[in-house]
Design a protein around this motif. Sequence first.
Motif, short mmCIF file in Angstrom:
data_model
loop_
_atom_site.label_atom_id
_atom_site.label_comp_id
_atom_site.label_asym_id
_atom_site.label_seq_id
_atom_site.Cartn_x
_atom_site.Cartn_y
_atom_site.Cartn_z
N SER A 45 36.12 28.84 93.19
CA SER A 45 36.79 27.59 93.52
C SER A 45 37.02 26.76 92.26
CB SER A 45 35.95 26.78 94.52
OG SER A 45 34.71 26.40 93.94
N THR A 46 37.81 25.70 92.44
CA THR A 46 38.11 24.82 91.32
C THR A 46 38.33 23.40 91.82
OG1 THR A 46 39.55 24.47 89.40
CG2 THR A 46 40.60 25.23 91.42
N TYR A 47 38.06 22.44 90.96
CA TYR A 47 38.41 21.05 91.22
C TYR A 47 39.67 20.71 90.42
CZ TYR A 47 33.95 20.18 93.54
OH TYR A 47 32.90 20.20 94.41
N LEU A 48 40.40 19.72 90.90
CA LEU A 48 41.66 19.33 90.26
C LEU A 48 41.66 17.83 89.94
CD1 LEU A 48 44.28 21.13 92.55
CD2 LEU A 48 43.31 21.99 90.41
N SER A 49 42.37 17.49 88.87
CA SER A 49 42.79 16.11 88.65
C SER A 49 44.22 15.99 89.13
CB SER A 49 42.71 15.75 87.16
OG SER A 49 41.39 15.54 86.75
N LEU A 50 44.52 14.91 89.83
CA LEU A 50 45.85 14.70 90.39
C LEU A 50 46.45 13.43 89.81
CD1 LEU A 50 45.02 15.43 94.14
CD2 LEU A 50 46.05 17.01 92.50
N GLY A 87 55.19 3.45 88.32
CA GLY A 87 53.78 3.51 87.91
C GLY A 87 53.16 4.86 88.23
N THR A 88 51.96 5.07 87.69
CA THR A 88 51.24 6.32 87.88
C THR A 88 49.78 6.03 88.21
OG1 THR A 88 52.65 7.53 86.32
CG2 THR A 88 50.50 8.49 86.79
N LEU A 89 49.26 6.74 89.21
CA LEU A 89 47.85 6.66 89.56
C LEU A 89 47.24 8.05 89.45
CD1 LEU A 89 47.95 4.34 92.71
CD2 LEU A 89 47.33 3.70 90.37
N GLU A 90 45.98 8.08 89.03
CA GLU A 90 45.32 9.37 88.81
C GLU A 90 44.02 9.45 89.60
OE1 GLU A 90 43.50 12.10 85.13
OE2 GLU A 90 44.81 10.39 84.71
N LYS A 91 43.77 10.61 90.16
CA LYS A 91 42.52 10.91 90.85
C LYS A 91 41.86 12.09 90.13
CE LYS A 91 42.56 8.04 94.36
NZ LYS A 91 41.47 7.08 94.63
N LYS A 92 40.58 11.91 89.80
CA LYS A 92 39.87 12.96 89.07
C LYS A 92 38.89 13.68 90.00
CE LYS A 92 40.21 10.59 84.63
NZ LYS A 92 39.49 10.05 83.46
N PRO A 107 45.92 21.85 80.56
CA PRO A 107 47.17 21.07 80.59
C PRO A 107 47.56 20.71 82.02
CG PRO A 107 47.66 23.40 80.30
CD PRO A 107 46.16 23.27 80.26
N TRP A 108 48.54 19.83 82.11
CA TRP A 108 49.05 19.42 83.42
C TRP A 108 50.10 20.42 83.90
CZ3 TRP A 108 46.80 15.68 86.18
CH2 TRP A 108 46.06 14.70 85.52
N TYR A 109 50.11 20.62 85.23
CA TYR A 109 51.14 21.44 85.88
C TYR A 109 51.93 20.56 86.85
CZ TYR A 109 48.60 25.54 84.18
OH TYR A 109 47.99 26.48 83.39
N ARG A 110 53.15 20.93 87.06
CA ARG A 110 54.04 20.16 87.95
C ARG A 110 53.98 20.76 89.35
NH1 ARG A 110 57.93 21.19 85.35
NH2 ARG A 110 57.89 19.46 83.85
N LEU A 133 43.35 21.72 86.23
CA LEU A 133 42.00 22.17 86.57
C LEU A 133 40.99 21.33 85.79
CD1 LEU A 133 42.57 26.03 86.33
CD2 LEU A 133 43.04 24.51 88.24
N THR A 134 39.91 20.94 86.46
CA THR A 134 38.88 20.16 85.77
C THR A 134 37.54 20.89 85.73
OG1 THR A 134 38.36 19.01 87.84
CG2 THR A 134 39.93 17.96 86.35
N LYS A 135 37.20 21.60 86.78
CA LYS A 135 35.94 22.34 86.80
C LYS A 135 36.11 23.52 87.73
CE LYS A 135 30.98 21.86 87.70
NZ LYS A 135 29.89 20.98 88.17
N SER A 136 35.88 24.72 87.20
CA SER A 136 36.14 25.93 87.98
C SER A 136 34.90 26.82 88.03
CB SER A 136 37.31 26.71 87.39
OG SER A 136 38.47 25.92 87.35
N THR A 137 34.76 27.52 89.15
CA THR A 137 33.74 28.55 89.30
C THR A 137 34.46 29.87 89.57
OG1 THR A 137 33.50 28.25 91.70
CG2 THR A 137 32.18 26.82 90.26
N SER A 138 33.71 30.88 89.92
CA SER A 138 34.33 32.18 90.19
C SER A 138 35.13 32.18 91.48
CB SER A 138 33.26 33.26 90.24
OG SER A 138 32.30 32.96 91.26
#
Length: 289
Positions: A99-104, A136-141, A75-78, A92-97
Amino acid sequence: QQQQQQQQEAQLRHQEALRQKQQQQQQQQLQEQQARQKREAAAQEAAAKQQQQQQQLSSTTTEDKHSKKSKTQQPWYRATVKSSHFNLCYRLTKSTSSSTYLSLKLTNTTSSSLSSHLILTLGDTTATFKNLPGHGTLEKKKVGPFSLSPRDVKGTLSTQKDDSVDTTVKIQIPVGVNMSPSHNLTKDAIMDELSNNEQQWHSFSTKVLIKELIASQVIMTLASAVNGAVVDMGINGEEGILAADIGGGKVRLLVKVKSGQEIVAKVDIKTDDKSVGKNIVKDLGRLVL
């Protein structure tokens, strides 16, 4: 003559008896045949029904797999933004033990469009948002990676060519990224755990306001947020039990969803680590549901 007549009558009676016996046998054979046909028809009907049920079960299982696959998305967090002109959400989009990647997702809350590029800096990572329109809204994955420790990631949001926008930003990596589902548990086993006096539990309670989801989606979404297994869930998804482990510790969530003018999820948290319980409460408070 009388004797012959008696013999003839006896012969006729015998023939009649044979005829009746044959009729009874034929009738019995007919009844047996009809009964056999009914049994065969019933067996065929049962086999067809079983095959249909198996097909439906197979179809349902396939749908469930696709449904669960879609529901595993975080889910999305604020995020915390020191400006009323922007909202920033992350997941969170992809996580390891480690680190993690985020969608913004950056939203302009004003009616004014921004022609200048917005630069979001979080730690050592930079994301650029171009031409953000009014409201408007812009998203970065897949932005990152970000280290899981420390959980707080501070940064800034500013315009590229001028100082019209310059504000601080902070996100917090959810504690659920370090948790894992507790499988093979039952509702009774959870109740026994929580009633065990030898186990020290820390209890927390919080409420989550639901704005975008329907009631039946809440349990699965919260399970994704804490990376927990759904041990038990009501028919309509109005209540459920989630279980997860973290660093050898236990986390149990008892969820009740109430629908009315607003949908509210009441979450009771039980954990043997007090700091984990506090962090879960904070994370749930940042959820955008």
